[in-house]
Design an enzyme around this catalytic site. Structure first.
Site, PDB file in Angstrom:
ATOM      1  CB  CYS A  53     -13.248 -10.940  29.592  1.00 46.75           C
ATOM      2  SG  CYS A  53     -13.083 -12.893  28.951  1.00 46.75           S
ATOM      3  CB  CYS A 104     -16.132 -13.051  22.278  1.00 45.66           C
ATOM      4  SG  CYS A 104     -14.504 -13.494  22.169  1.00 45.66           S
TER       5      CYS A 104
HETATM    6  N1  DGL Z   1     -14.322 -14.443  25.888  1.00 43.43           N
HETATM    7  C1  DGL Z   1     -13.640 -13.811  24.997  1.00 43.43           C
HETATM    8  C2  DGL Z   1     -14.221 -11.984  25.478  1.00 43.43           C
HETATM    9  O1  DGL Z   1     -15.175 -11.549  25.620  1.00 43.43           O
HETATM   10  C3  DGL Z   1     -12.193 -14.066  25.508  1.00 43.43           C
HETATM   11  C4  DGL Z   1     -10.862 -14.872  25.895  1.00 43.43           C
HETATM   12  C5  DGL Z   1      -9.761 -15.644  24.720  1.00 43.43           C
HETATM   13  O2  DGL Z   1     -10.192 -15.597  23.913  1.00 43.43           O
HETATM   14  O3  DGL Z   1      -8.926 -14.783  25.349  1.00 43.43           O
HETATM   15  O4  DGL Z   1     -13.062 -11.449  25.567  1.00 43.43           O
END
Ligand code: DGL
Length: 258
Positions: A185, A74
């Site tokens: 993301c 993430c």
């Molecule tokens: N999957 C997450 C990232 O790579 C973020 C998504 C979120 O929770 O806003 O930033």
């Protein structure tokens, strides 16, 4: 540390499964524990403190469940907590993810590159430092995408609503000729087909999943922690949203064509 222990993978929700897919490909003999925090998602519109606290507690959960190494799959959680976690657990290989600006700039020097990410990732010092490093080699445009991860959390990878959302988001920024889009993301690779449809086939799309998986392989090799077993590893999903639908969504995303 036991070599046959699993590798932990964490994300705010189901997005990190785009990284898990790359990990499974490159480390087929490892077992993986995937932990998503869909109850508290999205992280990208929360405060730094909140994201840091949530991330630390979930990484600790993975470690208590026996993970020998951890991937923070993430971008938002990485920018908020990777440095703190490495200080807290210097003996554990901890790999984070960051927007794949480097490969995009190397492949397309002097081009115009749009970075799609959560508002929080784009505000953090970590991202500003990354930007500084490459800003003389390309025109890099940040594009916060609040609301995009929610489509993926719903398992929506190709609806008309997603197309309208992306058209409204991308049309203004793509008015100027653009060469590449970086998906900063881990949820966004699941919307890649639709992003490409809206942006046009001439724009190359990059994400950090495979680079992150390669880095984990390097770290496990270096620490002599690769699983010596020749059997195919297993993936076990945990999510703070503990429902049958959520488990089915995780299984679906692990195998979905993207
Ligand atoms: N999957 C997450 C990232 O790579 C973020 C998504 C979120 O929770 O806003 O930033």
């Amino acid at each position: 540390m036991k070599k046959d222990a699993p590798v932990g993978v964490f994300d705010s929700g189901v997005g990190g499964i785009s990284v898990l897919r790359e990990l499974v490909k490159i480390l087929p003999n490892e077992d993986f524990l995937y932990l998503g925090d869909s109850v508290h998602a999205p992280y990208g519109t929360k405060s730094l403190e909140e994201v840091r606290t949530l991330t630390i507690s979930h990484i600790e959960e993975l470690l208590h469940n026996g993970a020998k190494a951890v991937v923070i799959a993430c971008n938002t959680a990485t920018s908020a907590a990777v440095a703190v976690l490495r200080n807290m657990y210097p003996e554990i290989p901890i790999v984070g993810i960051e927007p794949a600006i480097k490969p995009a700039v190397l492949a397309r020097p002097n081009s115009r590159i749009v970075v799609m990410a959560t508002p929080m990732t784009l505000q953090q010092e970590k991202f500003k430092t990354l930007l500084k490093k490459y800003e003389n080699q390309a025109e890099i445009v940040s594009l916060p995408c609040p609301g995009l991860m929610e489509f993926v959390e719903q398992g929506d990878l190709e609806s008309e609503d997603l197309k309208i959302y992306l058209t409204n988001l991308l049309t203004p920024v793509l008015e100027e000729k653009t060469d590449a889009i970086v998906l900063g993301c881990t949820h966004y690779p699941f919307a890649r087909r639709m992003i490409s449809k809206v942006a046009g086939q001439d724009i190359t799309i990059y994400d950090g999943g495979s680079g992150t998986a390669r880095e984990m392989k390097r770290r496990l090799t270096e620490a002599e922690l690769l699983n010596p077993m020749e059997k195919t590893g297993q993936v076990t999903f945990f999510n703070s949203l503990d429902t049958r639908e959520e488990r089915e969504l995780c299984e679906f995303l692990l195998k979905a064509e993207i």
